[in-house]
Design a protein around this motif. Structure first.
Motif, PDB file in Angstrom:
ATOM      1  N   THR A 153     -61.874  -3.171 -58.464  1.00 43.22           N
ATOM      2  CA  THR A 153     -62.244  -2.152 -57.485  1.00 43.22           C
ATOM      3  C   THR A 153     -63.302  -1.230 -58.079  1.00 43.22           C
ATOM      4  N   LYS A 157     -67.417   2.442 -53.943  1.00 45.03           N
ATOM      5  CA  LYS A 157     -67.321   1.784 -52.641  1.00 45.03           C
ATOM      6  C   LYS A 157     -66.272   2.493 -51.784  1.00 45.03           C
ATOM      7  N   TYR A 158     -66.719   3.091 -50.711  1.00 38.86           N
ATOM      8  CA  TYR A 158     -65.787   3.788 -49.814  1.00 38.86           C
ATOM      9  C   TYR A 158     -64.737   2.829 -49.258  1.00 38.86           C
ATOM     10  N   ARG A 159     -65.156   1.615 -48.927  1.00 38.75           N
ATOM     11  CA  ARG A 159     -64.223   0.672 -48.286  1.00 38.75           C
ATOM     12  C   ARG A 159     -63.138   0.177 -49.239  1.00 38.75           C
ATOM     13  N   GLN A 160     -63.237   0.505 -50.528  1.00 36.70           N
ATOM     14  CA  GLN A 160     -62.211   0.113 -51.481  1.00 36.70           C
ATOM     15  C   GLN A 160     -61.303   1.273 -51.889  1.00 36.70           C
ATOM     16  N   GLN A 161     -61.530   2.443 -51.320  1.00 35.24           N
ATOM     17  CA  GLN A 161     -60.748   3.612 -51.720  1.00 35.24           C
ATOM     18  C   GLN A 161     -59.360   3.589 -51.073  1.00 35.24           C
ATOM     19  N   ARG A 164     -58.986   5.288 -47.442  1.00 34.54           N
ATOM     20  CA  ARG A 164     -60.092   5.094 -46.502  1.00 34.54           C
ATOM     21  C   ARG A 164     -59.624   5.096 -45.046  1.00 34.54           C
ATOM     22  N   GLN A 165     -58.341   4.787 -44.807  1.00 32.23           N
ATOM     23  CA  GLN A 165     -57.830   4.798 -43.427  1.00 32.23           C
ATOM     24  C   GLN A 165     -57.497   6.206 -42.961  1.00 32.23           C
ATOM     25  N   PHE A 169     -65.521   9.154 -44.677  1.00 31.31           N
ATOM     26  CA  PHE A 169     -66.499   9.006 -45.753  1.00 31.31           C
ATOM     27  C   PHE A 169     -66.994  10.381 -46.202  1.00 31.31           C
ATOM     28  N   ALA A 223     -71.985   4.620 -46.220  1.00 32.74           N
ATOM     29  CA  ALA A 223     -70.556   4.363 -46.001  1.00 32.74           C
ATOM     30  C   ALA A 223     -70.187   2.909 -46.258  1.00 32.74           C
ATOM     31  N   THR A 224     -71.159   2.002 -46.152  1.00 29.48           N
ATOM     32  CA  THR A 224     -70.872   0.581 -46.378  1.00 29.48           C
ATOM     33  C   THR A 224     -71.554   0.039 -47.633  1.00 29.48           C
TER      34      THR A 224
END
Length: 403
Positions: A153, A157-161, A164-165, A169, A223-224
């Motif tokens: 990880t 990377k925001y999508r790996q935090q 994130r749900q 961001f 964000a991506t």
């Protein structure tokens, strides 16, 4: 009163003139330094035991790895005692040749490590402080911070935090910026006047300034993006940077250079185009604290990739179609122009070579020495490699359009 005013005026004018003259000549007087880093990075014990042989190589500094560890974002900190032997070795070693050394610290992140968890951050802070203390004991310039994660990880990377749900961001950006400030504070506290050599500061995100964009669009792209949270961290470092702190953009993209004009274009990229990631409140600090670095990738320049079965790049690079003599000239050219355009540091990266075990590429040391000598004596490079490169590109593209 009039006489006193005249005296004060003359004194102020003299001091201002002296200051401007000193400032104007400060950069030209700053020596350019070539540093080696790669898979052959020594540890403190090897450095101590083999210093005399290491000093025979054409470098001004090294990036050294600690036996205590390399990664910083750990859920459990390295114990303080893990640094004891490294510090003993470094304290006992003093080089007159290697004047600009750094301790490498990776941005690797343990699975589940959390920017919002104060316990996780405390473990990371303890690591930062121990790395900085060790660098100071070794009389090193500071930390070489590799922001490229080599773990499952990534901290950027925001999508790996982990949240994130639940967290946006923008919320992560604010938190990471806060941690960036705490990061530089931890280093500065242990080593005032620290230099942080990054292999890429904001140059990592050059793909995002290639085309015009809006602030809203840039946020969506970040964000991506693989390094989407990195600009927030950099702004945090700028927020808390002390006057003598230096942050170096090592510009890893120079790995792929073979045109001389590309080296000159880097300054505009780093100090103008990359400005889209800098908070307006930090513009002056960015000018003051950020310096331009350059890089040279010896394996690519000298076509030292293994067979195609082991490396898909093998036989599909422009450098592969140069003659061995021209590859050495390319190395000389890239070292020369990197030193010419950098503010202070150029780092030469190696994978297949081991400069410290006497396994350097044949002819490479001589090519580096020629480049350094020409820079130091203010001589021109003395040759034009463009015709050979153009021919190599044509040959390469006949084999692979991805060349």
């Amino acid at each position: 009163m009039a006489r006193r005013s005249i005296v004060i005026y003359l004194v102020v004018a003299f001091l201002l003139t002296f200051y401007l003259q000193t400032t104007a000549t400060e950069n030209p007087r700053t020596p350019k330094k070539l540093i080696e880093y790669g898979w052959d990075a020594p540890d403190p014990n090897f450095y101590r035991q083999h210093l005399q042989e290491m000093e025979q190589q054409p470098f001004d500094g090294i990036i050294l790895k600690l036996n205590a560890g390399k990664e910083v974002f750990k859920k459990t900190a390295y114990p303080n005692t893990a640094f004891t032997q490294d510090r003993r070795d470094l304290a006992a070693t003093k080089s007159t040749r290697f004047t600009d050394n750094f301790v490498v610290m990776w941005s690797g992140m343990d699975d589940g490590w959390d920017w919002f968890d104060n316990n996780d951050w405390e473990a990371a802070t303890q690591n930062m402080q121990n790395f900085a203390t060790t660098a100071k004991i070794g009389r090193f310039r500071g930390i070489a911070f590799d922001s490229e994660p080599y773990t499952t990880t990534s901290p950027w990377k925001y999508r790996q935090q982990p949240h994130r749900q639940q967290k946006t961001f923008a919320q992560y950006q604010r938190q990471v910026r806060k941690r960036g400030a705490q990061f530089i504070q931890a280093l500065q506290t242990r080593q005032p006047g620290t230099q942080v050599l990054t292999f890429g500061l904001l140059s990592w995100l050059k793909d995002l300034w290639a085309t015009p964009t809006t602030a809203a669009k840039l946020q969506q792209q970040l964000a991506t993006h693989d390094y989407g949270l990195w600009p927030a961290f950099v702004n945090g470092m700028l927020d808390a940077a002390q006057p003598r702190t230096v942050m170096i953009d090592g510009h890893e993209w120079a790995y792929y250079f073979y045109r001389t004009e590309w080296f000159d274009a880097v300054r505009d990229s780093i100090f103008n185009k990359a400005r889209i990631f800098v908070d307006a409140n930090n513009n002056r600090k960015y000018d003051r604290h950020v310096k331009l670095g350059q890089s040279v990738y010896s394996d690519l320049v000298l076509d030292r990739f293994p067979s195609l079965e082991k490396d898909p790049r093998s036989g599909k690079t422009t450098q592969h179609f140069l003659t061995p003599a021209d590859r050495l000239r390319l190395l000389e050219q890239n070292v020369y122009h990197s030193l010419r355009t950098t503010d202070r540091y150029v780092w030469l990266y190696s994978e297949s070579a081991d400069w410290w075990q006497q396994k350097a590429p044949p002819g490479a040391a001589a090519a580096i020495i020629r480049a350094k000598t020409k820079i130091q004596t203010k001589q021109p490079l003395g040759f034009d490699l463009a015709p050979a490169v153009d021919k190599a590109i044509q040959q390469c593209q006949a084999v692979s359009k991805s060349c």
